[in-house]
Write a protein that holds these residues in place. Structure first.
Motif, PDB file in Angstrom:
ATOM      1  N   CYS A  81     -19.129 -27.399 -56.042  1.00 42.58           N
ATOM      2  CA  CYS A  81     -17.852 -26.730 -56.071  1.00 42.58           C
ATOM      3  C   CYS A  81     -17.950 -25.233 -55.992  1.00 42.58           C
ATOM      4  CB  CYS A  81     -17.343 -26.921 -57.686  1.00 42.58           C
ATOM      5  SG  CYS A  81     -15.666 -26.083 -57.864  1.00 42.58           S
ATOM      6  N   ILE A  82     -17.081 -24.878 -55.068  1.00 42.98           N
ATOM      7  CA  ILE A  82     -17.160 -23.598 -54.715  1.00 42.98           C
ATOM      8  C   ILE A  82     -15.933 -22.720 -55.286  1.00 42.98           C
ATOM      9  CG2 ILE A  82     -18.579 -23.633 -52.634  1.00 42.98           C
ATOM     10  CD1 ILE A  82     -15.577 -23.818 -51.011  1.00 42.98           C
ATOM     11  N   GLY A  83     -15.198 -23.466 -55.980  1.00 44.89           N
ATOM     12  CA  GLY A  83     -14.165 -22.504 -56.778  1.00 44.89           C
ATOM     13  C   GLY A  83     -12.929 -22.104 -55.745  1.00 44.89           C
ATOM     14  N   CYS A  84     -12.546 -23.068 -54.920  1.00 39.87           N
ATOM     15  CA  CYS A  84     -11.694 -22.241 -53.738  1.00 39.87           C
ATOM     16  C   CYS A  84     -10.256 -22.626 -54.561  1.00 39.87           C
ATOM     17  CB  CYS A  84     -11.740 -23.171 -52.397  1.00 39.87           C
ATOM     18  SG  CYS A  84     -11.813 -24.943 -52.895  1.00 39.87           S
ATOM     19  N   GLY A  85     -10.054 -23.717 -55.191  1.00 43.25           N
ATOM     20  CA  GLY A  85      -8.611 -24.286 -56.042  1.00 43.25           C
ATOM     21  C   GLY A  85      -7.759 -24.933 -55.277  1.00 43.25           C
ATOM     22  N   ALA A  86      -8.469 -25.605 -54.064  1.00 45.18           N
ATOM     23  CA  ALA A  86      -7.731 -26.634 -53.226  1.00 45.18           C
ATOM     24  C   ALA A  86      -7.382 -27.680 -54.228  1.00 45.18           C
ATOM     25  CB  ALA A  86      -8.666 -27.241 -52.286  1.00 45.18           C
ATOM     26  N   CYS A  87      -8.232 -28.258 -55.041  1.00 45.29           N
ATOM     27  CA  CYS A  87      -7.683 -29.188 -56.114  1.00 45.29           C
ATOM     28  C   CYS A  87      -6.424 -28.873 -56.641  1.00 45.29           C
ATOM     29  CB  CYS A  87      -8.751 -29.603 -57.012  1.00 45.29           C
ATOM     30  SG  CYS A  87      -9.795 -27.961 -57.828  1.00 45.29           S
ATOM     31  N   PHE A 138     -11.736 -29.219 -60.859  1.00 47.97           N
ATOM     32  CA  PHE A 138     -12.430 -27.746 -60.810  1.00 47.97           C
ATOM     33  C   PHE A 138     -13.193 -27.658 -62.315  1.00 47.97           C
ATOM     34  CE2 PHE A 138     -12.596 -23.598 -62.515  1.00 47.97           C
ATOM     35  CZ  PHE A 138     -13.563 -22.909 -61.745  1.00 47.97           C
ATOM     36  N   CYS A 181     -10.638 -31.943 -51.910  1.00 54.49           N
ATOM     37  CA  CYS A 181     -11.562 -31.130 -52.190  1.00 54.49           C
ATOM     38  C   CYS A 181     -12.731 -30.900 -51.079  1.00 54.49           C
ATOM     39  CB  CYS A 181     -12.525 -31.681 -53.235  1.00 54.49           C
ATOM     40  SG  CYS A 181     -13.932 -30.765 -53.612  1.00 54.49           S
ATOM     41  N   PRO A 182     -12.979 -29.770 -50.260  1.00 57.16           N
ATOM     42  CA  PRO A 182     -13.926 -29.580 -49.254  1.00 57.16           C
ATOM     43  C   PRO A 182     -15.282 -30.218 -49.558  1.00 57.16           C
ATOM     44  CG  PRO A 182     -13.318 -27.359 -50.103  1.00 57.16           C
ATOM     45  CD  PRO A 182     -12.473 -28.316 -50.938  1.00 57.16           C
ATOM     46  N   ILE A 188     -16.223 -33.335 -54.374  1.00 54.73           N
ATOM     47  CA  ILE A 188     -16.187 -33.511 -55.747  1.00 54.73           C
ATOM     48  C   ILE A 188     -15.321 -34.757 -55.907  1.00 54.73           C
ATOM     49  CG2 ILE A 188     -15.528 -32.580 -58.340  1.00 54.73           C
ATOM     50  CD1 ILE A 188     -17.584 -30.810 -56.729  1.00 54.73           C
TER      51      ILE A 188
HETATM   52  S1  SF4 Z   1     -11.158 -28.374 -54.453  1.00 54.75           S
HETATM   53 FE1  SF4 Z   1     -13.124 -29.101 -54.693  1.00 54.75          FE
HETATM   54  S2  SF4 Z   1     -14.383 -26.919 -54.464  1.00 54.75           S
HETATM   55 FE2  SF4 Z   1     -12.556 -26.101 -54.473  1.00 54.75          FE
HETATM   56  S3  SF4 Z   1     -12.231 -25.538 -56.842  1.00 54.75           S
HETATM   57 FE3  SF4 Z   1     -11.509 -27.621 -56.711  1.00 54.75          FE
HETATM   58  S4  SF4 Z   1     -13.342 -28.986 -57.154  1.00 54.75           S
HETATM   59 FE4  SF4 Z   1     -14.196 -27.005 -56.740  1.00 54.75          FE
END
Ligand code: SF4
Ligand code: HEM
Ligand code: FES
Lengths: 223, 248
Positions: free
Chosen positions: B158-164, B176, B223-224, B227
């Motif tokens: 997980c890169i913490g992008c916030g797409a989720c 996340f 999620c890219p 996850i």
């Molecule tokens: S979309 Fe995936 S990679 Fe990005 S914050 Fe959420 S869990 Fe992490």
């Protein structure tokens, strides 16, 4: 621990899951009981009578029935209050929608809220119709559920309300049962298929089982 | 390629925003989505207009900075980050809608840039391990069973992008948070804080104003890093275990 459950979004979902499971267990028993209508009025009315004497002589007359009723009311209230509070929170967390729209999630998933409201209204109507007889169409008679059921399903609106509610129930259970497993921490990639299949089967059996009664009255199989 | 872009423009957090329409020409199929936006911005700057603000850093799919909702999909039509999305995923003449992550816990800073510091505070609440400082221990000093190592690795992606959050109809940060909790909770190095980690991170997540999980699964689809949705169930299990132990 109770505070933690009630105060957390994760905990409140656990309350929804457990109360949902309690109602689900009841509905399976209820549906099987309803099928006794296919074996005639004596068997069906006798079964209804037994519900009042079950647990005797250990329990007093109707005690067991009242225990079930109290547990169910608690489950419905906990479930509905949690659903309301979580939904309020969810809507606040996403106040602005995207300009570019596209359908999200499956139909069953998207309709949990409306479906839940339909079920809540149905529960009230259902009790007023066949338990207290307040809104019953024919001459409601306590102790004669067979005739009461036939009367209800002899009206077009009785059939419509009941069938719509049971379709809503099927959708609610389809997403709900699988969700329970996720909420209680039993979800795994390896058993996802099995859980989804089980949820589909459960939803289908419940819906078909419940709907078979009005259909039987409409077609004259039960009269 | 010639494209019509409809882009969310907003001066600052408090100003009202709206979609603005731009035409860009001479876009190559080999450009990344962000290079396409660079092209637009160069034109805007030459014309004396304000360039479109968007987040980006590594441009190689590892930092989690880029964050665009493209035609209603977080990170666009492919399962990758916005920076790794290429224009070959679009056709000549397309109209593309570009919007910021939408969630009340992620306020818009400007145009397509949102403030994701809520994620940092969730990490601060428990996304760490207590380790003695000094020379690095030998890699084999603490044995980790292979399935656990794989599980931790999957979540560490997980890169913490916030797409989720952006994809979730409830603006929920459960995917996340579950990635971060599962990553550390399965490892022996994470064991001392196993209970407090999940309780504190979930509490912080709630207090940031993210919504709850209704298991729609939109997060895992967006999620890219792939996850998976059952990660949320795994975190729920940890949360219930910690609540039973009531160790705070
Ligand atoms: S979309 Fe995936 S990679 Fe990005 S914050 Fe959420 S869990 Fe992490
Ligand atoms: C009072 C009427 C009802 C309302 C308002 C209601 C509402 C809801 C809502 C909104 C959800 C989704 C909540 C979320 O995911 O955050 C839900 C889930 C669920 N409902 Fe209901 N519902 C009602 C009746 C029922 C009944 C009669 C059953 C019995 C089968 C039931 C079983 C479930 C289950 C099992 C879930 C899944 C819980 C989980 O996600 O873990 N509900 N309900
Ligand atoms: S810019 Fe770093 S992941 Fe896209």
């Amino acid at each position: 621990m109770t505070r933690t459950l009630w105060d957390s979004t994760v905990g409140k979902k656990v309350i929804m899951a457990v109360s949902g499971l309690v109602m689900l267990l009841y509905l399976v028993v209820h549906m099987i009981g309803n099928l006794k209508i296919f074996f005639g009025s004596d068997e069906f009315n006798g079964y209804a009578h037994w519900l009042r004497v079950m647990g005797e002589p250990f329990l007093h007359h109707e005690w067991a029935l009242w225990i079930v009723r109290v547990v169910l009311v608690a489950a419905v209230v906990l479930h509905a209050v949690s659903a309301y509070q979580l939904s309020r929170r969810d809507l606040r967390a996403r106040p602005i929608t995207y300009v570019h729209k596209r359908p999200r999630a499956s139909y069953a998933t998207r309709t949990m809220r409306y479906g839940g409201i339909i079920l809540g209204l149905f529960i009230v109507w259902h009790i007023l119709d066949l338990t207290t007889g307040t809104v019953h169409s024919g001459g409601f008679q306590h102790g004669h559920p067979y005739q009461n059921v036939v009367d209800t399903f002899s009206t077009w609106y009785g059939n419509v309300i009941y069938i719509v509610a049971m379709l809503a129930l099927g959708l609610h259970v389809q997403h709900g049962f699988w969700s329970v497993a996720q909420t209680l921490g039993a979800g795994r990639a390896s058993r996802d298929r099995a859980l989804k299949t089980l949820a589909n089967v459960l939803a289908l059996v419940l819906t078909v089982g419940f709907i078979s009664v009005p259909v039987a009255v409409m077609t004259g199989v039960v009269s | 390629m010639k494209l019509t872009l409809r882009v969310w423009r907003q001066k600052n957090t408090d100003a009202p925003g709206a979609m603005s329409t731009y035409e860009v020409d001479g876009i190559s199929q080999d450009m990344s989505f962000l290079e396409m936006l660079d092209t637009l911005n160069e034109e805007l700057i030459l014309a004396g207009d304000d360039p479109v603000a968007f987040d980006h850093d590594c441009r190689e799919g590892i930092c989690g900075a880029c964050s665009l909702v493209i035609n209603g999909d977080a990170h666009g039509p492919e399962r990758t980050t916005t920076c790794q999305l290429h224009m070959r995923s679009f056709d000549d003449g397309d109209t593309i809608d570009i919007e910021p992550w939408r969630a009340s816990a992620f306020p818009v800073v400007k145009d397509l840039v949102v403030d994701r510091s809520a994620f940092d505070r969730i990490i601060q609440a428990g996304g760490y391990i207590s380790a003695p400082t000094g020379t690095a221990p030998d890699a084999h000093a603490t044995p980790v069973p292979k399935p656990d190592a794989d599980f931790a690795f999957e979540h560490a992606e997980c890169i913490g992008c916030g797409a989720c959050v952006a994809a979730c109809p409830n603006g929920s940060a459960m995917l996340f948070t579950s990635a971060k909790v599962n990553h550390l909770n399965v490892l022996p190095q994470g064991a001392p804080e196993r209970e407090t980690r999940v309780l504190d991170m979930v509490e912080q997540m709630d207090s940031e104003g993210f919504g709850g999980c209704t298991l729609t699964g939109e997060c895992a689809t967006a999620c890219p890093k792939g996850i998976p949705l059952p990660s949320i169930s795994a975190m729920n299990k940890e949360w219930l275990r910690a609540t039973r132990k009531a160790r705070r």
